[in-house]
Design a protein around this motif. Structure first.
Motif, PDB file in Angstrom:
ATOM      1  N   HIS A  32       0.857  -1.183   0.000  1.00 32.44           N
ATOM      2  CA  HIS A  32       0.000   0.000   0.000  1.00 32.44           C
ATOM      3  C   HIS A  32       0.883   1.219   0.000  1.00 32.44           C
ATOM      4  CE1 HIS A  32      -2.918   3.064   0.983  1.00 32.44           C
ATOM      5  NE2 HIS A  32      -2.167   3.409   2.011  1.00 32.44           N
ATOM      6  N   VAL A  33       0.651   2.130  -0.953  1.00 29.06           N
ATOM      7  CA  VAL A  33       1.373   3.394  -0.966  1.00 29.06           C
ATOM      8  C   VAL A  33       0.379   4.527  -0.788  1.00 29.06           C
ATOM      9  CG1 VAL A  33       3.171   2.430  -2.454  1.00 29.06           C
ATOM     10  CG2 VAL A  33       1.295   3.713  -3.478  1.00 29.06           C
ATOM     11  N   ASP A  34       0.820   5.565  -0.118  1.00 30.16           N
ATOM     12  CA  ASP A  34      -0.044   6.727   0.077  1.00 30.16           C
ATOM     13  C   ASP A  34      -0.210   7.511  -1.215  1.00 30.16           C
ATOM     14  OD1 ASP A  34      -0.520   6.737   3.114  1.00 30.16           O
ATOM     15  OD2 ASP A  34       1.655   6.541   2.958  1.00 30.16           O
ATOM     16  N   LEU A  35       0.864   7.586  -2.011  1.00 28.89           N
ATOM     17  CA  LEU A  35       0.813   8.338  -3.263  1.00 28.89           C
ATOM     18  C   LEU A  35       1.629   7.619  -4.316  1.00 28.89           C
ATOM     19  CD1 LEU A  35      -0.121  10.941  -4.728  1.00 28.89           C
ATOM     20  CD2 LEU A  35       2.032  12.002  -3.987  1.00 28.89           C
ATOM     21  N   LEU A  36       0.985   7.299  -5.429  1.00 28.50           N
ATOM     22  CA  LEU A  36       1.654   6.691  -6.580  1.00 28.50           C
ATOM     23  C   LEU A  36       1.924   7.778  -7.604  1.00 28.50           C
ATOM     24  CD1 LEU A  36       2.571   4.096  -8.102  1.00 28.50           C
ATOM     25  CD2 LEU A  36       0.262   4.005  -9.071  1.00 28.50           C
ATOM     26  N   LEU A  37       3.189   7.965  -7.955  1.00 26.58           N
ATOM     27  CA  LEU A  37       3.605   8.927  -8.974  1.00 26.58           C
ATOM     28  C   LEU A  37       3.704   8.153 -10.283  1.00 26.58           C
ATOM     29  CD1 LEU A  37       6.432  10.594  -6.844  1.00 26.58           C
ATOM     30  CD2 LEU A  37       4.037  11.319  -7.034  1.00 26.58           C
ATOM     31  N   MET A  38       2.701   8.302 -11.149  1.00 24.52           N
ATOM     32  CA  MET A  38       2.540   7.395 -12.286  1.00 24.52           C
ATOM     33  C   MET A  38       2.742   8.094 -13.624  1.00 24.52           C
ATOM     34  SD  MET A  38      -0.735   5.046 -13.320  1.00 24.52           S
ATOM     35  CE  MET A  38      -0.720   4.119 -14.863  1.00 24.52           C
ATOM     36  N   CYS A  39       3.681   7.576 -14.408  1.00 23.36           N
ATOM     37  CA  CYS A  39       3.913   8.035 -15.774  1.00 23.36           C
ATOM     38  C   CYS A  39       2.730   7.661 -16.665  1.00 23.36           C
ATOM     39  CB  CYS A  39       5.190   7.399 -16.308  1.00 23.36           C
ATOM     40  SG  CYS A  39       5.468   7.642 -18.068  1.00 23.36           S
ATOM     41  N   VAL A  40       2.305   8.631 -17.490  1.00 24.37           N
ATOM     42  CA  VAL A  40       1.204   8.400 -18.428  1.00 24.37           C
ATOM     43  C   VAL A  40       1.713   8.021 -19.819  1.00 24.37           C
ATOM     44  CG1 VAL A  40      -0.737   9.515 -19.609  1.00 24.37           C
ATOM     45  CG2 VAL A  40      -0.374   9.906 -17.165  1.00 24.37           C
ATOM     46  N   ALA A  41       2.752   8.700 -20.302  1.00 22.54           N
ATOM     47  CA  ALA A  41       3.215   8.513 -21.680  1.00 22.54           C
ATOM     48  C   ALA A  41       3.562   7.046 -21.947  1.00 22.54           C
ATOM     49  CB  ALA A  41       4.432   9.395 -21.950  1.00 22.54           C
ATOM     50  N   GLY A  42       2.919   6.471 -22.946  1.00 23.06           N
ATOM     51  CA  GLY A  42       3.194   5.093 -23.326  1.00 23.06           C
ATOM     52  C   GLY A  42       2.335   4.058 -22.631  1.00 23.06           C
ATOM     53  N   TRP A  43       1.371   4.485 -21.797  1.00 25.83           N
ATOM     54  CA  TRP A  43       0.629   3.504 -20.997  1.00 25.83           C
ATOM     55  C   TRP A  43      -0.183   2.538 -21.855  1.00 25.83           C
ATOM     56  CZ3 TRP A  43      -4.622   2.583 -20.575  1.00 25.83           C
ATOM     57  CH2 TRP A  43      -5.487   3.529 -21.142  1.00 25.83           C
ATOM     58  N   THR A  44      -0.644   2.980 -23.008  1.00 27.02           N
ATOM     59  CA  THR A  44      -1.465   2.094 -23.842  1.00 27.02           C
ATOM     60  C   THR A  44      -0.649   0.966 -24.462  1.00 27.02           C
ATOM     61  OG1 THR A  44      -1.171   3.550 -25.760  1.00 27.02           O
ATOM     62  CG2 THR A  44      -3.113   3.929 -24.391  1.00 27.02           C
ATOM     63  N   SER A  45       0.685   1.076 -24.411  1.00 28.56           N
ATOM     64  CA  SER A  45       1.541   0.023 -24.968  1.00 28.56           C
ATOM     65  C   SER A  45       1.896  -1.040 -23.947  1.00 28.56           C
ATOM     66  CB  SER A  45       2.833   0.645 -25.518  1.00 28.56           C
ATOM     67  OG  SER A  45       2.550   1.603 -26.512  1.00 28.56           O
ATOM     68  N   SER A  46       1.477  -0.850 -22.704  1.00 30.42           N
ATOM     69  CA  SER A  46       1.797  -1.799 -21.634  1.00 30.42           C
ATOM     70  C   SER A  46       0.519  -2.526 -21.221  1.00 30.42           C
ATOM     71  CB  SER A  46       2.398  -1.069 -20.430  1.00 30.42           C
ATOM     72  OG  SER A  46       3.601  -0.425 -20.796  1.00 30.42           O
ATOM     73  N   ARG A  47       0.514  -3.828 -21.388  1.00 26.13           N
ATOM     74  CA  ARG A  47      -0.690  -4.638 -21.191  1.00 26.13           C
ATOM     75  C   ARG A  47      -1.283  -4.438 -19.800  1.00 26.13           C
ATOM     76  NH1 ARG A  47      -1.434  -8.957 -18.449  1.00 26.13           N
ATOM     77  NH2 ARG A  47       0.809  -9.182 -18.067  1.00 26.13           N
ATOM     78  N   ASP A  48      -2.556  -4.075 -19.775  1.00 29.75           N
ATOM     79  CA  ASP A  48      -3.330  -3.988 -18.525  1.00 29.75           C
ATOM     80  C   ASP A  48      -2.628  -3.157 -17.453  1.00 29.75           C
ATOM     81  OD1 ASP A  48      -5.227  -5.684 -19.668  1.00 29.75           O
ATOM     82  OD2 ASP A  48      -4.267  -7.482 -18.880  1.00 29.75           O
ATOM     83  N   LEU A  49      -1.897  -2.132 -17.850  1.00 34.91           N
ATOM     84  CA  LEU A  49      -1.135  -1.374 -16.857  1.00 34.91           C
ATOM     85  C   LEU A  49      -2.013  -0.744 -15.777  1.00 34.91           C
ATOM     86  CD1 LEU A  49       1.712  -0.436 -16.007  1.00 34.91           C
ATOM     87  CD2 LEU A  49       1.259   1.676 -17.261  1.00 34.91           C
ATOM     88  N   PRO A  50      -3.132  -0.097 -16.111  1.00 34.75           N
ATOM     89  CA  PRO A  50      -3.932   0.502 -15.023  1.00 34.75           C
ATOM     90  C   PRO A  50      -4.352  -0.517 -13.968  1.00 34.75           C
ATOM     91  CG  PRO A  50      -4.674   1.301 -17.157  1.00 34.75           C
ATOM     92  CD  PRO A  50      -3.730   0.177 -17.427  1.00 34.75           C
ATOM     93  N   GLU A  51      -4.803  -1.670 -14.422  1.00 33.48           N
ATOM     94  CA  GLU A  51      -5.248  -2.699 -13.490  1.00 33.48           C
ATOM     95  C   GLU A  51      -4.091  -3.259 -12.669  1.00 33.48           C
ATOM     96  OE1 GLU A  51      -8.083  -1.958 -16.590  1.00 33.48           O
ATOM     97  OE2 GLU A  51      -5.979  -2.590 -16.765  1.00 33.48           O
ATOM     98  N   ARG A  52      -2.937  -3.420 -13.306  1.00 33.54           N
ATOM     99  CA  ARG A  52      -1.787  -3.991 -12.607  1.00 33.54           C
ATOM    100  C   ARG A  52      -1.240  -3.048 -11.548  1.00 33.54           C
ATOM    101  NH1 ARG A  52       1.575  -4.334 -17.426  1.00 33.54           N
ATOM    102  NH2 ARG A  52       3.290  -4.926 -16.051  1.00 33.54           N
ATOM    103  N   VAL A  53      -1.130  -1.752 -11.863  1.00 30.84           N
ATOM    104  CA  VAL A  53      -0.568  -0.841 -10.866  1.00 30.84           C
ATOM    105  C   VAL A  53      -1.520  -0.675  -9.682  1.00 30.84           C
ATOM    106  CG1 VAL A  53       0.907   0.399 -12.492  1.00 30.84           C
ATOM    107  CG2 VAL A  53      -1.393   1.261 -12.022  1.00 30.84           C
ATOM    108  N   MET A  54      -2.817  -0.618  -9.953  1.00 34.26           N
ATOM    109  CA  MET A  54      -3.748  -0.453  -8.834  1.00 34.26           C
ATOM    110  C   MET A  54      -3.772  -1.697  -7.955  1.00 34.26           C
ATOM    111  SD  MET A  54      -4.665   2.608  -9.163  1.00 34.26           S
ATOM    112  CE  MET A  54      -6.211   3.105  -8.392  1.00 34.26           C
TER     113      MET A  54
END
Length: 289
Positions: A208-230
């Motif tokens: 559990h992190v209080d704040l995730l500093l997340m890069c946006v550029a290129g996210w659509t090229s990484s499979r299921d990235l939103p689901e995986r990081v959350m």
């Protein structure tokens, strides 16, 4: 949806005045994290070279560095593309900061005149445990990661920076090098910096992190990235970065790069974890957690 539509206000986390950990967005994937007078920089890039200058040798903007990053105790280099690493040697020379990163970042710093004793390589062979370090109030963990493959399925400028005798370099000379995600614990808070839109699941235990500093550029090229990081980070909040057009001067308002698909990203992040705060900052904007 524009990035400004989801901007965090100064009191978004209930911290006002000088309380809490101060987080300043420097544009691209760059951050200054401050606590009790100590300053940690991550991927600080304030030069913001114009498109025209990319045709020649890249040089740091010393005036911009002195205005916007005058102090640092430590600098983390998540990887060594120019929009993450160009300014690091100049900042380290001026502030006396220690630099942590890959063999490529060490080569860049040596060529830029940073004393050897202030540069530490935290790159380790594949399968090794993450490297832990403490700098003042900051407890750091360097987690091996990967760069998104957004350039026709490839990582742009792959490989290592092995020889910087010809500094200043052109854009192509800033090879990616090893990539790190960084866990930062300070002031009773945990932050995690994802400087490229990818993670290596096997290297990131559920946390559990209080704040995730997340890069946006290129996210659509990484499979299921939103689901995986959350799923991996279970963040209390997500601060989106590296969505801005970094060819514009730092003093001008941030404008999104094309094809960032921010509404789609936010929708997928919130679908996994309803109620999690997701937002942005203006360049040089801050929040306290």
């Amino acid at each position: 949806m524009l990035p400004s539509d989801i901007a965090f206000g100064p009191d978004a986390f209930g911290r006002t005045g000088g309380a809490g950990v101060r987080v300043v967005w420097l544009g691209t994937a760059g951050f200054a994290i401050e606590f009790e007078g100590h300053v940690l920089l991550i991927d600080p890039y304030v030069t913001r070279a114009s498109l025209g200058t990319l045709l020649g040798e890249l040089r740091p903007d010393i005036a911009a560095i002195e205005r916007h990053v005058p102090r640092a105790d430590a600098i983390i280099v998540g990887h060594t593309h120019f929009d993450h690493a160009l300014d690091v040697p100049a900042i380290a020379r001026r502030t006396g900061a220690r630099v942590f990163g890959s063999r490529s970042s060490a080569a860049l710093c040596r060529a830029g005149g940073v004393p050897e004793e202030r540069v530490e390589v935290v790159e380790r062979p594949s399968g090794s445990a993450p490297v832990d370090r403490e700098i003042g109030p900051f407890a750091l963990r360097f987690v091996p990661s990967a760069h998104s493959r957004f350039l026709l399925g490839r990582v742009p400028a792959p490989g290592d920076i092995a020889d910087c005798d010809d500094v200043p370099l052109r854009v192509g000379g800033y090879k990616c090098g090893a990539v790190f995600g960084v866990e930062i614990r300070v002031g009773g808070r945990t932050l995690y910096h994802v400087g490229s839109a990818e993670i290596v699941d096997a290297n990131v235990p559920a946390m559990h992190v209080d704040l995730l500093l997340m890069c946006v550029a290129g996210w659509t090229s990484s499979r299921d990235l939103p689901e995986r990081v959350m799923s991996r980070f279970a963040p209390g909040a997500v601060l989106l970065s590296h969505w801005d057009n970094f060819f514009r001067p730092i003093e001008r308002p941030a404008r999104p790069l094309p094809a960032m698909q921010m509404p789609r990203l936010v929708e997928r992040l919130t679908r996994v974890a309803k109620g999690v705060k997701i937002g942005t900052l203006p360049i040089l904007g801050e929040l306290r957690i």
